[in-house]
Scaffold this active site. Structure first.
Site, PDB file in Angstrom:
ATOM      1  N   CYS A 166     -86.189 -26.990  -3.473  1.00 29.76           N
ATOM      2  CA  CYS A 166     -85.467 -28.261  -3.523  1.00 29.76           C
ATOM      3  C   CYS A 166     -85.586 -28.838  -4.926  1.00 29.76           C
ATOM      4  CB  CYS A 166     -86.077 -29.270  -2.552  1.00 29.76           C
ATOM      5  SG  CYS A 166     -85.960 -28.782  -0.824  1.00 29.76           S
ATOM      6  N   GLY A 187     -80.345 -26.927  -4.538  1.00 32.67           N
ATOM      7  CA  GLY A 187     -80.076 -27.153  -3.122  1.00 32.67           C
ATOM      8  C   GLY A 187     -78.743 -27.834  -2.923  1.00 32.67           C
ATOM      9  N   GLY A 235     -91.189 -27.538  -2.023  1.00 30.27           N
ATOM     10  CA  GLY A 235     -92.229 -26.555  -1.724  1.00 30.27           C
ATOM     11  C   GLY A 235     -92.344 -26.278  -0.238  1.00 30.27           C
ATOM     12  N   TYR A 250     -84.724 -16.639 -11.068  1.00 34.28           N
ATOM     13  CA  TYR A 250     -83.485 -17.025 -10.420  1.00 34.28           C
ATOM     14  C   TYR A 250     -83.256 -18.536 -10.297  1.00 34.28           C
ATOM     15  CZ  TYR A 250     -80.211 -18.054  -6.699  1.00 34.28           C
ATOM     16  OH  TYR A 250     -79.177 -18.592  -5.993  1.00 34.28           O
ATOM     17  N   SER A 280     -76.236 -16.423 -12.304  1.00 33.01           N
ATOM     18  CA  SER A 280     -77.679 -16.417 -12.519  1.00 33.01           C
ATOM     19  C   SER A 280     -78.153 -15.216 -13.346  1.00 33.01           C
ATOM     20  CB  SER A 280     -78.405 -16.455 -11.184  1.00 33.01           C
ATOM     21  OG  SER A 280     -77.908 -15.451 -10.328  1.00 33.01           O
ATOM     22  N   ASP A 287     -78.284  -7.569 -12.306  1.00 31.24           N
ATOM     23  CA  ASP A 287     -78.453  -8.744 -11.438  1.00 31.24           C
ATOM     24  C   ASP A 287     -79.901  -9.204 -11.555  1.00 31.24           C
ATOM     25  OD1 ASP A 287     -77.876 -10.797  -9.737  1.00 31.24           O
ATOM     26  OD2 ASP A 287     -77.293  -9.566  -8.026  1.00 31.24           O
ATOM     27  N   ASP A 288     -80.122 -10.470 -11.182  1.00 28.93           N
ATOM     28  CA  ASP A 288     -81.493 -10.992 -11.331  1.00 28.93           C
ATOM     29  C   ASP A 288     -82.412 -10.510 -10.225  1.00 28.93           C
ATOM     30  OD1 ASP A 288     -81.498 -13.288  -9.135  1.00 28.93           O
ATOM     31  OD2 ASP A 288     -79.617 -13.404 -10.225  1.00 28.93           O
TER      32      ASP A 288
HETATM   33  P1  AMP Z   1     -78.827 -10.552  -1.611  1.00 33.12           P
HETATM   34  O1  AMP Z   1     -77.341 -10.603  -1.677  1.00 33.12           O
HETATM   35  O2  AMP Z   1     -79.361 -10.979  -0.276  1.00 33.12           O
HETATM   36  O3  AMP Z   1     -79.432  -9.262  -2.066  1.00 33.12           O
HETATM   37  O4  AMP Z   1     -79.353 -11.678  -2.585  1.00 33.12           O
HETATM   38  C1  AMP Z   1     -79.439 -11.452  -3.941  1.00 33.12           C
HETATM   39  C2  AMP Z   1     -78.615 -12.439  -4.706  1.00 33.12           C
HETATM   40  O5  AMP Z   1     -78.921 -13.795  -4.289  1.00 33.12           O
HETATM   41  C3  AMP Z   1     -78.926 -12.316  -6.158  1.00 33.12           C
HETATM   42  O6  AMP Z   1     -77.696 -12.144  -6.819  1.00 33.12           O
HETATM   43  C4  AMP Z   1     -79.600 -13.621  -6.555  1.00 33.12           C
HETATM   44  O7  AMP Z   1     -78.941 -14.184  -7.658  1.00 33.12           O
HETATM   45  C5  AMP Z   1     -79.500 -14.541  -5.356  1.00 33.12           C
HETATM   46  N1  AMP Z   1     -80.809 -15.011  -4.860  1.00 33.12           N
HETATM   47  C6  AMP Z   1     -82.022 -14.470  -5.030  1.00 33.12           C
HETATM   48  N2  AMP Z   1     -82.985 -15.187  -4.378  1.00 33.12           N
HETATM   49  C7  AMP Z   1     -82.353 -16.196  -3.781  1.00 33.12           C
HETATM   50  C8  AMP Z   1     -82.780 -17.286  -2.950  1.00 33.12           C
HETATM   51  N3  AMP Z   1     -84.064 -17.428  -2.591  1.00 33.12           N
HETATM   52  N4  AMP Z   1     -81.839 -18.155  -2.521  1.00 33.12           N
HETATM   53  C9  AMP Z   1     -80.563 -17.976  -2.851  1.00 33.12           C
HETATM   54  N5  AMP Z   1     -80.090 -16.974  -3.602  1.00 33.12           N
HETATM   55  C10 AMP Z   1     -80.969 -16.092  -4.074  1.00 33.12           C
END
Ligand code: AMP
Length: 482
Positions: A12, A38, A114, A254, A295, A357-358
């Protein structure tokens, strides 16, 4: 899956300002700069030193405060606000912060970022004392603990309450006569302090919000600190000295905005170094480097600079689509990603591509993008992730508590490569991550929590321990398997 503990608070944004006639407007502006943290709800509490006034709602900040009247009723020269990111299923106005506590002796409001790891235990104890909870959220427990504390003065009640909580917490508290800030003993969630030219003091999640309200950075709030701001100025104290800095590495990877600086490290520069390091750790011959907007753009620039492969804008993000990550079903998440991302065909067609990607969490984004690039005529696709393989859940406030959903917990790197359909896949090493962030801290955790990648949790897990042990057993079983 059964027996999974799922919390309602996650990443948040918090903001507070003390001592300016424009407090409410500045809180709005500061929260606006924290909107990336958020999108589920937002709220502001203002303080006219007699009374606290609150307005909150579901949705983006601009939607919540669409009617200009709503800001006008929030008078006073101090205010705090909150931007909420929560998991699916918890969409209730009651969970939108700041939470207000208005008993006979104390009026105060709290904003939290948190997740408390002993929330269930605290809830049981507080219920037994007759406390009626105002939300489903762990965040309010700080206020409940303050209300039941038997200490004499308000600052001691805050210290007492802070010492009862475990996990990740960055709180800002507004009472009618002072503003306070509290950081958990590991400083897991970031919190910074700044000052404006008119002397007003700002405390918030990220420096990008300080910049937004033209506040000059003073310092990061350190683990275990209790800050008090009132008419006499700023007082820096501690509620505990049993501390060890382990700031969440996911903030650098991220969550935080690239223009923020956390504990002296620029998020953008750290991401560029992560991209450069992954280029050294997993080199590949290719024609073009693409970053997944937005990101991953810093990391993709770092990869391109280091490898000498040109960076190009091969992907476009529709800026009007909200986050897909917290959608409740896989189908909805997939649709969300497809609405969000598209490709520039001329950059892709016939090319060998490095896609940066991150992070990969469930694999939804990577799987979709790899297919999109193939459909656009890519010759080969080499996915490079500017963070290590994410295998372990987070209990300190990031929405990755379900190991069953983490693709890294269930497949080897080769298995993930096959799952997402890439020609090759390379992750940054944990050492690479630590070096790239480069925090100046000589404790055993290098100043960072890297538990998502190596399972080294910097604190006991309290109410999550039993569930985690069961899951760890399963994770171990699955290690290296497809
Ligand atoms: P996914 O599609 O489930 O593999 O999520 C990975 C993507 O979501 C990456 O491109 C990140 O930029 C983003 N991401 C990573 N961690 C989070 C998080 N906790 N909440 C939202 N987006 C996230």
């Amino acid at each position: 899956m059964a027996n999974e503990v799922k919390s309602l608070n996650d990443e948040c944004g918090v903001f507070g300002i003390w001592g300016t006639p424009d407090a409410t407007r500045l809180t709005y502006d500061g929260l606006h700069a924290l909107q990336h943290r958020g999108q589920e709800g937002a709220g502001i509490v203002s303080n006219d030193h007699n009374q606290l006034h609150r307005y909150r709602g579901l949705g983006l900040l601009a939607q919540v405060f669409e009617d200009p009247q709503t800001l006008e009723i929030l008078n006073g020269n101090s205010a705090i606000g909150h931007i909420r990111y929560a998991t699916a299923g918890s969409h209730s106005i009651n969970n939108i912060q700041p939470f207000l506590f208005e008993n006979i002796s104390n009026h105060f409001a709290i904003s939290h970022n948190g997740n408390l790891t002993n929330a269930d235990t605290l809830k049981r104890e507080l219920s037994a004392k007759g406390v009626q909870f105002q939300s489903d959220s762990d965040s309010e427990l700080f206020g409940d603990l303050i209300e039941v504390s038997e200490m004499d003065n308000f600052t001691d009640k805050i210290k007492d309450a802070a010492n009862r909580m475990r996990g990740g917490f960055a709180y800002i508290l507004m009472a009618t006569d002072a503003m306070y800030a509290v950081s958990d003993p590991n400083g897991l969630r970031p919190l910074v302090m700044g000052k404006r030219a008119d002397g007003s003091v700002v405390i918030c999640s990220e420096t990008c919000a300080l910049d937004q309200v033209r506040a000059e950075f003073i310092r990061d709030i350190q683990p275990g600190e209790l800050i008090k701001v009132d008419g006499d100025g700023i007082k820096i104290g501690h509620y505990t000295t049993d501390t060890e800095l382990t700031v969440c590495s996911m903030e650098y990877i991220y969550f935080a905005r690239p223009d923020s600086v956390i504990h002296g490290v620029s998020v953008h520069e750290a991401r560029k170094r992560m991209g450069a390091r992954v280029a050294r750790e997993h080199p590949v011959k290719a024609d073009v480097v693409l970053g997944v907007p937005n990101s991953s753009l810093s990391a993709a620039i770092g990869y391109a600079n280091e490898s000498g492969i040109p960076y190009d804008m091969g992907m476009i993000k529709n800026q009007y689509v909200a986050r897909t990550f917290i959608e409740p079903t896989q189908k909805k998440r997939e649709r969300g990603v497809s609405m969000k991302l598209s490709v520039v065909k001329s950059v892709i067609e016939g090319k060998d591509i490095v896609l940066v990607d991150d992070s990969i969490v469930r694999g939804t984004t990577s799987r979709y993008i790899v297919q999109l690039l193939r459909d656009a005529g890519a010759k080969s696709i080499h996915v490079r992730i500017a963070s290590p393989d994410l295998k372990f859940p987070c209990f300190y406030g990031i929405d990755i508590q379900k190991p069953s959903e983490l693709i890294g917990a269930n497949y080897s790197v080769d298995g993930i490569r096959d799952q997402i359909g890439a020609d090759s896949l390379g992750y940054l090493s944990v050492d690479g991550l630590i070096d790239s962030i480069g925090l100046k801290c000589d404790n055993q955790y290098h100043g960072l929590c890297t538990a998502y990648f190596d399972g080294k949790y910097p604190t006991p897990l309290y109410d999550y321990e039993a569930m985690y042990k069961r899951e760890a057993k399963r994770l171990h079983l699955y290690e290296g398997m497809d």
